[in-house]
Design a protein around this motif. Structure first.
Motif, PDB file in Angstrom:
ATOM      1  N   VAL A 104       0.837  -1.201   0.000  1.00 49.57           N
ATOM      2  CA  VAL A 104       0.000   0.000   0.000  1.00 49.57           C
ATOM      3  C   VAL A 104       0.872   1.252   0.000  1.00 49.57           C
ATOM      4  CG1 VAL A 104      -1.661   1.325   1.367  1.00 49.57           C
ATOM      5  CG2 VAL A 104      -1.992  -1.123   1.046  1.00 49.57           C
ATOM      6  N   ALA A 105       1.922   1.254   0.824  1.00 44.36           N
ATOM      7  CA  ALA A 105       2.808   2.416   0.893  1.00 44.36           C
ATOM      8  C   ALA A 105       3.495   2.657  -0.453  1.00 44.36           C
ATOM      9  CB  ALA A 105       3.850   2.220   1.986  1.00 44.36           C
ATOM     10  N   SER A 108       2.479   1.649  -3.463  1.00 43.08           N
ATOM     11  CA  SER A 108       1.514   2.050  -4.497  1.00 43.08           C
ATOM     12  C   SER A 108       1.074   3.504  -4.307  1.00 43.08           C
ATOM     13  CB  SER A 108       0.311   1.112  -4.512  1.00 43.08           C
ATOM     14  OG  SER A 108      -0.443   1.238  -3.335  1.00 43.08           O
ATOM     15  N   ASP A 109       0.963   3.953  -3.063  1.00 42.35           N
ATOM     16  CA  ASP A 109       0.647   5.358  -2.818  1.00 42.35           C
ATOM     17  C   ASP A 109       1.809   6.263  -3.210  1.00 42.35           C
ATOM     18  OD1 ASP A 109      -1.840   4.692  -1.890  1.00 42.35           O
ATOM     19  OD2 ASP A 109      -1.335   4.928   0.242  1.00 42.35           O
ATOM     20  N   TRP A 110       3.018   5.853  -2.857  1.00 36.74           N
ATOM     21  CA  TRP A 110       4.205   6.659  -3.157  1.00 36.74           C
ATOM     22  C   TRP A 110       4.412   6.781  -4.663  1.00 36.74           C
ATOM     23  CZ3 TRP A 110       9.523   5.054  -4.385  1.00 36.74           C
ATOM     24  CH2 TRP A 110      10.429   6.116  -4.317  1.00 36.74           C
ATOM     25  N   ALA A 121       2.014   6.412  -6.834  1.00 43.02           N
ATOM     26  CA  ALA A 121       0.728   6.872  -7.382  1.00 43.02           C
ATOM     27  C   ALA A 121       0.197   5.919  -8.447  1.00 43.02           C
ATOM     28  CB  ALA A 121       0.854   8.290  -7.919  1.00 43.02           C
ATOM     29  N   GLY A 171      -1.746   3.079  -7.295  1.00 42.01           N
ATOM     30  CA  GLY A 171      -2.704   2.259  -6.575  1.00 42.01           C
ATOM     31  C   GLY A 171      -4.011   2.046  -7.315  1.00 42.01           C
ATOM     32  N   SER A 172      -4.453   3.037  -8.058  1.00 42.94           N
ATOM     33  CA  SER A 172      -5.720   2.900  -8.783  1.00 42.94           C
ATOM     34  C   SER A 172      -5.599   1.998 -10.003  1.00 42.94           C
ATOM     35  CB  SER A 172      -6.224   4.281  -9.209  1.00 42.94           C
ATOM     36  OG  SER A 172      -5.305   4.882 -10.100  1.00 42.94           O
ATOM     37  N   ILE A 213      -0.883  -5.419  -5.570  1.00 46.53           N
ATOM     38  CA  ILE A 213      -0.284  -4.559  -4.541  1.00 46.53           C
ATOM     39  C   ILE A 213       0.340  -5.406  -3.439  1.00 46.53           C
ATOM     40  CG2 ILE A 213      -0.846  -2.885  -2.722  1.00 46.53           C
ATOM     41  CD1 ILE A 213      -2.914  -1.707  -4.679  1.00 46.53           C
TER      42      ILE A 213
END
Length: 101
Positions: free
Chosen positions: A57-58, A60-62, A64, A66-67, A74
């Motif tokens: 999660v970290a 994929s957020d970093w 960008a 994740g979507s 993930i």
């Protein structure tokens, strides 16, 4: 029933990612003994299984992205990264400690 199938998929992704990261870490920095190889492998697998979801999660957020990824992708990515990084951190410390004996 679909929740159970998704949970099994995530668990499988964690396991595969953790093993892949552990194997890659063994290839990049060859172990000196069988004991070191086994220890590194099991540390990598345990780290990937425990921290794989959070690291995925970290990351994929970093990054960008994740979507664009599924939860299984993930989790797989995070488990492999956690597993690989666990040995690099512990391996460097172990080699430094051995050198300073």
């Amino acid at each position: 029933m679909t929740d159970l199938i998704q949970d099994i998929g995530l668990l499988l992704a964690k396991g595969l990612g953790a093993m892949a990261g552990a194997i890659i870490s063994l290839i990049y920095l060859l172990p000196k003994s069988r004991r070191e190889a086994a220890g590194r492998f099991f540390i990598g697998v345990a780290s990937g299984m425990i921290f794989g979801g959070a690291v995925g999660v970290a990351l994929s957020d970093w990054l960008a992205i994740g979507s664009r990824l599924t939860p299984i992708e993930i989790t797989l990515m995070g488990s492999a990264a956690a597993s690989l990084c666990a040995w690099w951190a512990l391996g460097v410390l172990a080699r430094l400690a051995e050198r300073w004996k």
